[in-house]
Design an enzyme around this catalytic site. Structure first.
Site, PDB file in Angstrom:
ATOM      1  CG  ASN A 173      -8.123  -7.668   0.925  1.00 53.77           C
ATOM      2  OD1 ASN A 173      -9.285  -7.978   0.694  1.00 53.77           O
ATOM      3  ND2 ASN A 173      -7.456  -6.849   0.136  1.00 53.77           N
ATOM      4  CD  GLU A 217      -8.389  -0.391  -2.472  1.00 54.62           C
ATOM      5  OE1 GLU A 217      -7.479  -1.227  -2.250  1.00 54.62           O
ATOM      6  OE2 GLU A 217      -8.676   0.011  -3.614  1.00 54.62           O
ATOM      7  CB  CYS A 254     -11.820  -1.741  -4.045  1.00 54.43           C
ATOM      8  SG  CYS A 254     -11.067  -2.947  -2.928  1.00 54.43           S
ATOM      9  CG  HIS A 261     -13.209  -6.084   1.995  1.00 57.85           C
ATOM     10  ND1 HIS A 261     -13.119  -4.892   1.309  1.00 57.85           N
ATOM     11  CD2 HIS A 261     -12.254  -6.886   1.483  1.00 57.85           C
ATOM     12  CE1 HIS A 261     -12.149  -4.984   0.401  1.00 57.85           C
ATOM     13  NE2 HIS A 261     -11.609  -6.185   0.497  1.00 57.85           N
ATOM     14  N   GLY A 300     -13.047  -5.432  -2.807  1.00 57.34           N
ATOM     15  CA  GLY A 300     -14.211  -4.769  -2.229  1.00 57.34           C
ATOM     16  C   GLY A 300     -15.489  -5.114  -2.979  1.00 57.34           C
ATOM     17  CG  ASN A 345      -2.022  -1.026   1.111  1.00 56.81           C
ATOM     18  OD1 ASN A 345      -2.550  -1.269   0.034  1.00 56.81           O
ATOM     19  ND2 ASN A 345      -2.374  -1.631   2.238  1.00 56.81           N
ATOM     20  CB  CYS A 394      -4.779  -6.079  -5.000  1.00 54.35           C
ATOM     21  SG  CYS A 394      -5.454  -4.678  -5.932  1.00 54.35           S
ATOM     22  N   GLY A 395      -7.705  -7.698  -6.117  1.00 57.61           N
ATOM     23  CA  GLY A 395      -8.351  -8.279  -7.284  1.00 57.61           C
ATOM     24  C   GLY A 395      -8.041  -7.554  -8.571  1.00 57.61           C
TER      25      GLY A 395
END
Length: 266
Positions: A147, A197, A206, A149, A209, A64, A73-74
């Protein structure tokens, strides 16, 4: 010594991809922050490093903009698959599979996790919904898709001051690893989403997300799978059934390539 990099984005969620397939590339937290800086660096939402893997076609490491590593991270996965043609990607968050061209890249993420200690949350609690709240935001669904959410469903997505509430929720002591914050609403075409994020702030899109939000909405029976998730940068299509992996599809864009001397950023 110059290092090859690629500037890419998935629906405006942008990345600097360091290419370590031919030679190792090491980066420090200071170098990550410098590269991600939009005024004095290349500028991006996340720094990505791709290299060889003994578990998949390629390995992807993610940082990040604050210099801290990320687990998944998609959108970056879709970009890397389009760039390299890899059908499998090793990440800290697990093995991801998929493929496609730049116009339409498909990524399969592992089945989501819902237990409080899998998110993780500091104390035992229900996660669908979780008994948590900040100002008018209450009762989110907690989902880990590689990750962590939180997903809040609201009537007006644009009415939530996410730039103010996002950092407060992200760093709440309830979340030992911090957390991503999603504000979602049901529309005629599917879902509308805004995401804060962790370590990056507000982004145009995202991927994880979108996946977490789609999963939460499907579990609540607010929408049916597959569902279109509309974000500021564009739309992703997410397909999921309970107990199954998550499938995400959408475009990826290669902006330009270049070389950079990382030593100048040390």
């Amino acid at each position: 010594m110059a290092t090859l990099f690629h500037k890419m984005h998935g629906l405006g969620n942008d990345f600097v991809v360091l290419d370590a397939r031919e030679a190792p590339v090491e980066v420090t937290a200071q170098q990550v922050r410098a590269l991600c800086d939009r005024r004095e660096g290349v500028g991006c939402d996340q720094l990505i490093r791709i290299g060889p893997s003994d578990k998949a076609a390629i390995r992807m490491d993610i940082w990040n903009p604050d210099g801290e590593p990320a687990s998944a991270c998609g959108n970056a996965t879709r970009c890397v698959m389009a760039l390299t043609g890899a059908g499998s990607v090793e990440t800290v968050g697990g093995l991801l599979t998929g493929g496609g061209d730049y116009d339409d890249v498909r990524v399969e993420l592992p089945a989501p996790k819902f237990q409080w200690d899998e998110i993780p949350i500091a104390d035992p609690m229900d996660t669908a919904p979780a008994p948590l709240g900040w100002d008018a935001l209450e009762a989110p669904d907690a989902v880990n898709v590689g990750n962590p959410h939180l997903v809040f469903f609201v009537d007006d997505v644009d009415d939530v001051p996410l730039a103010e509430l996002g950092p407060t929720i992200e760093t709440d002591p309830a979340f030992p690893d911090r957390i991503n914050v999603n504000i979602a609403g049901v529309t005629e075409n599917g879902l509308k989403l805004r995401t804060w994020e962790r370590g990056a702030g507000l982004t145009q899109a995202c991927g994880t997300g979108a996946c977490a939000t789609a999963v939460a909405a499907i579990r609540r029976r607010l929408v049916k799978s597959p569902v279109t998730v509309e974000m500021a940068g564009g739309a992703l299509v997410v397909d999921w059934a309970p107990g199954e992996p998550i499938v995400m599809q959408g475009p990826a864009t290669h902006v330009f390539s270049g070389e950079i001397d990382l030593e100048t950023l040390a």
